[in-house]
Design a protein around this motif. Structure first.
Motif, PDB file in Angstrom:
ATOM      1  N   LEU A  22       9.662  38.776  83.318  1.00  0.00           N
ATOM      2  CA  LEU A  22       9.389  39.036  81.901  1.00  0.00           C
ATOM      3  C   LEU A  22       8.688  40.379  81.698  1.00  0.00           C
ATOM      4  CD1 LEU A  22      10.172  37.307  79.559  1.00  0.00           C
ATOM      5  CD2 LEU A  22       7.963  36.179  79.633  1.00  0.00           C
ATOM      6  N   ASP A  23       9.287  41.231  80.826  1.00  0.00           N
ATOM      7  CA  ASP A  23       8.695  42.546  80.534  1.00  0.00           C
ATOM      8  C   ASP A  23       8.106  42.628  79.137  1.00  0.00           C
ATOM      9  OD1 ASP A  23       9.579  43.859  83.040  1.00  0.00           O
ATOM     10  OD2 ASP A  23      11.583  43.418  82.244  1.00  0.00           O
ATOM     11  N   GLY A  24       8.280  41.564  78.338  1.00  0.00           N
ATOM     12  CA  GLY A  24       7.762  41.575  76.976  1.00  0.00           C
ATOM     13  C   GLY A  24       8.267  40.369  76.204  1.00  0.00           C
ATOM     14  N   VAL A  25       7.863  40.293  74.924  1.00  0.00           N
ATOM     15  CA  VAL A  25       8.219  39.176  74.057  1.00  0.00           C
ATOM     16  C   VAL A  25       8.587  39.715  72.677  1.00  0.00           C
ATOM     17  CG1 VAL A  25       7.372  37.065  72.920  1.00  0.00           C
ATOM     18  CG2 VAL A  25       6.661  37.592  75.265  1.00  0.00           C
ATOM     19  N   THR A  26       9.586  39.109  72.047  1.00  0.00           N
ATOM     20  CA  THR A  26       9.838  39.402  70.631  1.00  0.00           C
ATOM     21  C   THR A  26       9.698  38.106  69.851  1.00  0.00           C
ATOM     22  OG1 THR A  26      12.230  39.078  70.967  1.00  0.00           O
ATOM     23  CG2 THR A  26      11.391  41.353  71.010  1.00  0.00           C
ATOM     24  N   THR A  27       9.078  38.208  68.694  1.00  0.00           N
ATOM     25  CA  THR A  27       9.038  37.071  67.770  1.00  0.00           C
ATOM     26  C   THR A  27       9.593  37.571  66.445  1.00  0.00           C
ATOM     27  OG1 THR A  27       6.839  37.495  66.809  1.00  0.00           O
ATOM     28  CG2 THR A  27       6.916  36.279  68.910  1.00  0.00           C
ATOM     29  N   ASN A  28       9.842  36.633  65.545  1.00  0.00           N
ATOM     30  CA  ASN A  28      10.234  36.960  64.176  1.00  0.00           C
ATOM     31  C   ASN A  28       9.733  35.816  63.300  1.00  0.00           C
ATOM     32  OD1 ASN A  28      12.229  34.845  63.945  1.00  0.00           O
ATOM     33  ND2 ASN A  28      13.618  36.109  65.142  1.00  0.00           N
ATOM     34  N   PRO A  29       9.725  35.979  61.983  1.00  0.00           N
ATOM     35  CA  PRO A  29       9.157  34.933  61.118  1.00  0.00           C
ATOM     36  C   PRO A  29       9.793  33.559  61.333  1.00  0.00           C
ATOM     37  CG  PRO A  29       9.421  36.964  59.899  1.00  0.00           C
ATOM     38  CD  PRO A  29      10.063  37.201  61.227  1.00  0.00           C
ATOM     39  N   SER A  30      11.083  33.519  61.636  1.00  0.00           N
ATOM     40  CA  SER A  30      11.756  32.222  61.848  1.00  0.00           C
ATOM     41  C   SER A  30      11.248  31.564  63.128  1.00  0.00           C
ATOM     42  CB  SER A  30      13.275  32.424  61.923  1.00  0.00           C
ATOM     43  OG  SER A  30      13.747  33.056  60.743  1.00  0.00           O
ATOM     44  N   LEU A  31      11.055  32.368  64.169  1.00  0.00           N
ATOM     45  CA  LEU A  31      10.561  31.803  65.448  1.00  0.00           C
ATOM     46  C   LEU A  31       9.114  31.355  65.310  1.00  0.00           C
ATOM     47  CD1 LEU A  31      12.133  34.409  67.910  1.00  0.00           C
ATOM     48  CD2 LEU A  31      12.815  32.005  67.639  1.00  0.00           C
TER      49      LEU A  31
END
Ligand code: G3P
Length: 217
Positions: A22-31
């Motif tokens: 793992l090199d990073g994380v993305t989130t968004n309002p739905s997640l």
């Protein structure tokens, strides 16, 4: 190619951190909504377990609101990456946030023209949504190919972060094209390991080893 995981589920993130992949994380309002957790708390928790960029998306659409929210989010942790929509106000905020070194991920990119604007706005990352383009019958990977071709013509600092990934083949095709990052749902990341011949070959090795009656330790 860097692998980010596309989730706000801390359990999934913790299990994948231990993989070393793992090199990073993305989130968004739905997640974040799906996580059922307080947004700022979950971003703080994720930043504590993942050393790489953690995308936290603003909810505002007007410049002043985006900047106000970004100023709150970037104080959570040094590895917070502010996610803004690919709109005039989003890109204006991107330029200003980048001037003082804040990481910015420009999201909801669906055309090469939009990706060009994101690069000119000095975005750290641009997120073209491959799966959602495929979903409407267009060619999502063609979008990635166009963006890679355009970016290769200039010394843009923006990294292509392939998003809306639906399968291992999206990852493979994006890597063949030279995209910098793919952000994967946890299940897709885990499925990269899967091949029936690996499973079959390991079972044969173990069965033959058992026949030797030997142990190594
Ligand atoms: O988080 C951005 C992007 O990866 C979302 O993709 O289409 O699965 O909602 P999607």
């Amino acid at each position: 190619m860097k692998f980010f995981v596309d989730t706000a589920d801390l359990g999934d993130i913790r299990s994948l951190v231990s993989s070393g992949l793992l090199d990073g994380v993305t989130t968004n309002p739905s997640l974040v909504a799906k996580s059922g957790k307080d947004f700022k708390e979950v971003i703080k928790d994720i930043c504590a377990v993942v050393p790489g960029p953690v995308s936290a998306e603003v909810a505002g659409t007007e410049y002043d609101q985006i900047m106000a929210e970004a100023n709150v989010l970037r104080k959570i942790a040094d590895n917070v990456c502010i996610k803004v929509p690919l709109t005039p106000d989003g890109l204006r905020a991107c330029r200003h946030l980048r001037e003082d070194g804040t990481m910015v991920n420009v999201t909801l990119c669906f055309s090469p023209a939009q990706a060009l604007l994101a690069a000119k706005s000095k975005a750290s990352f641009v997120s073209p949504f491959v799966g959602r383009v495929d979903d409407i019958g267009w060619e999502g990977m063609g979008l990635i190919a166009d963006i890679v071709q355009i970016y290769d013509n200039y010394d843009f600092e923006t990294e292509i972060l392939v998003a809306s990934v639906r399968s291992p083949m999206h990852v493979v095709e994006a890597a063949k094209l030279g995209a910098h990052v793919a952000t994967l749902p946890p299940a897709v990341l885990r499925s990269l390991f899967n091949h029936p011949l690996t499973e079959k070959g390991l079972a044969t090795f173990l069965a033959d080893w058992a026949k030797t009656g030997q142990t190594i330790v």
